[in-house]
Design an enzyme around this catalytic site. Structure first.
Site, PDB file in Angstrom:
ATOM      1  N   ASP A 498       0.878  -1.137   0.103  1.00  0.00           N
ATOM      2  CA  ASP A 498      -0.070   0.009   0.078  1.00  0.00           C
ATOM      3  C   ASP A 498       0.980   1.298   0.234  1.00  0.00           C
ATOM      4  O   ASP A 498       1.577   1.677   0.973  1.00  0.00           O
ATOM      5  CB  ASP A 498      -0.940  -0.045   1.097  1.00  0.00           C
ATOM      6  CG  ASP A 498      -1.832   1.251   1.184  1.00  0.00           C
ATOM      7  OD1 ASP A 498      -1.728   2.189   0.346  1.00  0.00           O
ATOM      8  OD2 ASP A 498      -2.927   1.069   2.050  1.00  0.00           O
ATOM      9  N   ASN A 525       4.440   4.759 -11.337  1.00  0.00           N
ATOM     10  CA  ASN A 525       3.559   4.597 -12.045  1.00  0.00           C
ATOM     11  C   ASN A 525       2.305   4.421 -11.209  1.00  0.00           C
ATOM     12  O   ASN A 525       1.289   4.874 -11.936  1.00  0.00           O
ATOM     13  CB  ASN A 525       3.697   3.404 -12.965  1.00  0.00           C
ATOM     14  CG  ASN A 525       2.657   2.977 -13.714  1.00  0.00           C
ATOM     15  OD1 ASN A 525       2.105   3.797 -14.601  1.00  0.00           O
ATOM     16  ND2 ASN A 525       2.090   1.778 -13.483  1.00  0.00           N
ATOM     17  N   TYR A 591      -8.260  14.855  -9.664  1.00  0.00           N
ATOM     18  CA  TYR A 591      -7.084  14.304 -10.461  1.00  0.00           C
ATOM     19  C   TYR A 591      -6.093  15.060 -10.658  1.00  0.00           C
ATOM     20  O   TYR A 591      -4.875  15.037 -10.459  1.00  0.00           O
ATOM     21  CB  TYR A 591      -7.557  13.578 -11.500  1.00  0.00           C
ATOM     22  CG  TYR A 591      -6.721  12.525 -12.285  1.00  0.00           C
ATOM     23  CD1 TYR A 591      -6.159  11.330 -11.881  1.00  0.00           C
ATOM     24  CD2 TYR A 591      -6.513  12.866 -13.683  1.00  0.00           C
ATOM     25  CE1 TYR A 591      -5.341  10.647 -12.709  1.00  0.00           C
ATOM     26  CE2 TYR A 591      -5.693  12.225 -14.274  1.00  0.00           C
ATOM     27  CZ  TYR A 591      -5.087  11.036 -14.015  1.00  0.00           C
ATOM     28  OH  TYR A 591      -4.089  10.225 -14.907  1.00  0.00           O
ATOM     29  N   ALA A 594      -3.653  16.905  -8.200  1.00  0.00           N
ATOM     30  CA  ALA A 594      -2.567  16.090  -7.689  1.00  0.00           C
ATOM     31  C   ALA A 594      -1.545  15.855  -8.930  1.00  0.00           C
ATOM     32  O   ALA A 594      -0.345  15.734  -8.459  1.00  0.00           O
ATOM     33  CB  ALA A 594      -3.145  14.711  -7.441  1.00  0.00           C
ATOM     34  N   LYS A 595      -1.881  15.586 -10.076  1.00  0.00           N
ATOM     35  CA  LYS A 595      -1.028  15.484 -11.257  1.00  0.00           C
ATOM     36  C   LYS A 595      -0.235  16.764 -11.642  1.00  0.00           C
ATOM     37  O   LYS A 595       0.987  16.555 -12.037  1.00  0.00           O
ATOM     38  CB  LYS A 595      -1.673  14.914 -12.513  1.00  0.00           C
ATOM     39  CG  LYS A 595      -2.278  13.393 -12.320  1.00  0.00           C
ATOM     40  CD  LYS A 595      -1.126  12.218 -12.281  1.00  0.00           C
ATOM     41  CE  LYS A 595      -1.723  10.934 -12.345  1.00  0.00           C
ATOM     42  NZ  LYS A 595      -0.678  10.159 -12.112  1.00  0.00           N
TER      43      LYS A 595
END
Ligand code: ZN
Length: 693
Positions: A498, A525, A591, A594-595
């Site tokens: 995790d 990844n 999303y 964060a990216k």
């Protein structure tokens, strides 16, 4: 050692290889099937042979292409392992013509190989063993040869003591004694002479003990030759056991240690970074190994030389002792390693220079780095260009420890002088066994890949493995990861982790180091694709996204950087970002945020890692079919754009679908781009709105 012969299994081998005819009848008969069977009995016993060691033969009759019956010697071919040998592993050579070679006074190694090759029945056969002529000149149907541990303990002694032991132990087994000379034509002739003398004097000869080398036994049947081998090894084992008992030597585990046990192989990346090539380390720490490396006599026991010259191409002539001060700082560890390596290399170079001068030959010097490390308080490490080579070195040295201990129990362990070791190490026929091709682009590099059970992760793992990389794969889904790992190929370890758990991440990087000795790169990844309008996004959704799409990358990169820094030879960090970092989509805020931060993280590592030659880059992929997104998601998005799902995947400048394999290749390119850091590579078929700027 007990005989493992079984009549039932022997019959099954005949049924398999002859009656069911899995090889053409002109290439296999009952004699060869039984040769295969008993060779495997020898090959599967590590106390007898290791990693392609040993060789066996049978003399039989086959038909040539004219249909004529020809007497042939079928002897182990190079590249085959006795444990798994098949009938094609025994190239057939016209025997009568081989026997005539005994009339010659001398024959060079090249001419000897040529002599065997030009007399093969099948031109496509592998090269017959370097000990072919020795097998040919012995007038017995089945010949078995090994470098058995127990035999080596008896023959690795001062010559007089070794001969006395051999006479006492093997006299009634009718084994003749052959003094050491290097394998080749001269040894084949000498062995045949010793055989003939013994047979003349005693009326029979059942085998040969070769001082400093190993054992040959013969028989009229496969079983007879094999059981004579077992009998000789058993005699040696019994004698060794008696001597150990007489010495009342305490069992290894009960002996005091000179140093405490150190669980963390913190020295490994330090060593790996300082070795000359792209090496992998393979660590071992059994009680017998610990007993040996912690022995106050380690330095004088371990530096005498290899137990059989056959090992030298894989272990070098001596192991390196690496005494790393306990609890030392990184700098102190590095100094200890530098010191040990410098003196090891200097000693190797002077051994080479002395031997070349003494023999008046020219040779190209091999690299001066050790293949076996003995580390007091830790254990031993095999060193190799890949994991297989490192394991072989470790296996050979584990058996070396047994032989040295046993040889010391029956007398005093003695290895061959450097001159003989050099001849073997630089013998072209031995070097040919290593089969040097040009290494693959990432041969022996260790790469950690997260999210490896998913589409892009698995494709990336396969792409790196295809270039020779050794992989440590993690994913939160252990079951799918196990399936994925099975499809990768090459050296590969995996663990369910995790990535939100910082300690678990650090442990997993440490596990990768334990397995391969260090780390060269990270493909960070793993990710998720949460959705929601940012203004009314539930806190948990954003926090979860940041935990996996940003912070998990940081925990990984941090742990990886620590290892790369200790290694001191650079490395690469690769992040799977997203086009959303530059070109966010409505409803994708948790999303995209964060990216975008992940791209900033990548740049920060590029900025601060540059001084350590650590390169940091990202890949922005888009519209790759993966199971990251809910099943109906693509259909919805496509519909919103008035496209079919197929057209949706091709709606980019190149009008072609982007696959997980394309993304994987982008990671490989970045891993191999020596001057690229701080870059984002798009893999989206072309999307100007998402182009990095
Ligand atoms: Zn041999």
């Amino acid at each position: 050692m007990r005989s493992a012969w079984s009549d039932e299994d022997a019959r099954a081998a005949i049924a398999q290889h002859v009656e069911r005819n899995d090889v053409s009848a002109s290439r296999c008969n009952e004699d060869i099937a039984l040769r295969v069977y008993s060779s495997r009995l020898i090959g599967r016993e590590p106390g007898l042979v290791l990693h392609g060691g040993g060789n066996t033969s049978v003399k039989t009759t086959l038909r040539d292409d004219l249909g004529d019956a020809v007497e042939v010697l079928c002897v182990k071919g190079s590249g085959w392992d006795l444990a798994s040998i098949e009938p094609p592993g025994f190239p057939a050579i016209r025997l009568r013509e081989l026997l005539r070679l005994r009339e010659l006074d001398a024959l060079s190694d090249e001419d000897m190989v040529n002599a065997a090759r030009t007399r093969l029945l099948d031109a496509s056969s592998p090269n017959p063993s370097v000990e072919t002529l020795l097998h040919a000149f012995l007038p017995h149907k089945y010949v078995d040869h090994s470098h058995a541990d127990a035999i080596l303990a008896i023959v690795d002694q001062e010559r007089e003591h070794a001969e006395a032991l051999c006479r006492a132990l093997f006299g009634e087994l009718e084994l003749a004694i052959v003094p050491y000379i290097m394998p080749g034509f001269a040894l084949a002739k000498l062995a045949a002479e010793r055989h003939d003398e013994h047979a003349k004097r005693r009326g029979r000869c059942h085998g040969l003990v070769l001082l400093q080398h190993g054992l040959f036994t013969f028989g009229a049947t496969a079983r007879e030759a094999y059981e004579r081998h077992v009998a000789a090894v058993t005699r040696a084992e019994q004698h060794i056991a008696t001597r150990h008992a007489a010495a009342l030597r305490a069992p290894p585990s009960a002996r005091p240690r000179t140093t405490g046990s150190r669980a963390t192989p913190s020295f490994a990346p330090v060593v790996r970074g300082r070795l000359g090539g792209d090496f992998v380390l393979h660590l071992r720490r059994s009680p017998a190994i610990r007993d040996f490396v912690d022995d106050p006599a380690l330095a004088q026991l371990s530096q005498r030389g290899p137990v059989t010259p056959d090992h030298v191409i894989r272990t070098k002539q001596r192991p390196m002792i690496l005494d790393v001060p306990e609890g030392a700082t990184l700098e102190a560890r590095a100094r200890a390693v530098d010191g040990a390596l410098a003196s090891y290399r200097a000693a190797y170079r002077s051994y080479f220079k002395d031997q070349v001068a003494a023999k008046g030959v020219t040779r190209r010097e091999l690299d001066p780095d050790p293949r076996v490390l003995l580390i007091p308080g830790v254990g031993l490490a095999g060193v190799g260009a890949n994991e297989q080579a490192a394991r072989v070195a470790a296996d050979l040295y584990e058996h070396t420890i047994t032989v040295i201990r046993d040889a010391e129990a029956v007398g005093r362990y003695r290895a061959l002088p450097d001159g003989d070791i050099f001849d073997m190490e630089y013998w072209s026929l031995e070097q040919a066994k290593l089969g040097r091709g040009s290494p693959r682009a990432l041969e022996g590099r260790v790469v950690y890949i997260s999210g490896a059970a998913g589409g892009i992760g698995l494709a990336t793992a396969r792409a790196f493995a295809a270039r020779g990389a050794h992989l440590y794969l993690v994913d939160r889904d252990g079951e799918r990861l196990a399936e994925a790992a099975a499809r990768v190929g090459g050296p590969c370890e995996w663990a369910a982790v995790d990535l939100r758990d910082r300690a678990a991440v650090a442990d997993s990087v440490e596990a990768a180091v334990r397995r391969f000795g260090g780390l060269d790169g990270l493909v960070s990844n793993a990710g998720t694709a949460p959705q929601g309008m940012i203004a009314d996004c539930p806190p948990q959704v954003l926090e979860d996204s940041l935990a996996i799409n940003l912070l998990a990358h940081q925990w990984l990169a941090q742990a990886a950087t620590r290892v790369l820094a200790a290694q001191g030879r650079g490395g690469f960090l690769l992040f799977n970002a997203s086009k959303a970092a530059f070109n966010p989509g409505a409803g994708f805020g948790p999303y995209a945020v964060a990216k975008a931060a992940l791209v900033a993280l990548m740049k920060q590592y590029a900025l601060e890692g540059g001084a350590l030659k650590i390169r940091s880059n990202a890949v922005n992929a888009d519209r790759v079919r993966t199971n990251l997104l809910p099943p109906d998601f693509v259909a919805q998005r496509a519909r919103a754009r008035g496209l079919s799902p197929e057209a949706y995947f091709r709606s980019n400048l190149l009008a072609q679908e982007v696959t997980a394999e394309h993304v994987a290749e982008a990671f490989v390119h970045l891993a191999l781009a020596p001057s690229t850091t701080g870059a984002v590579l798009t893999v989206d078929g072309g999307n100007i709105a998402a182009a990095p700027r």
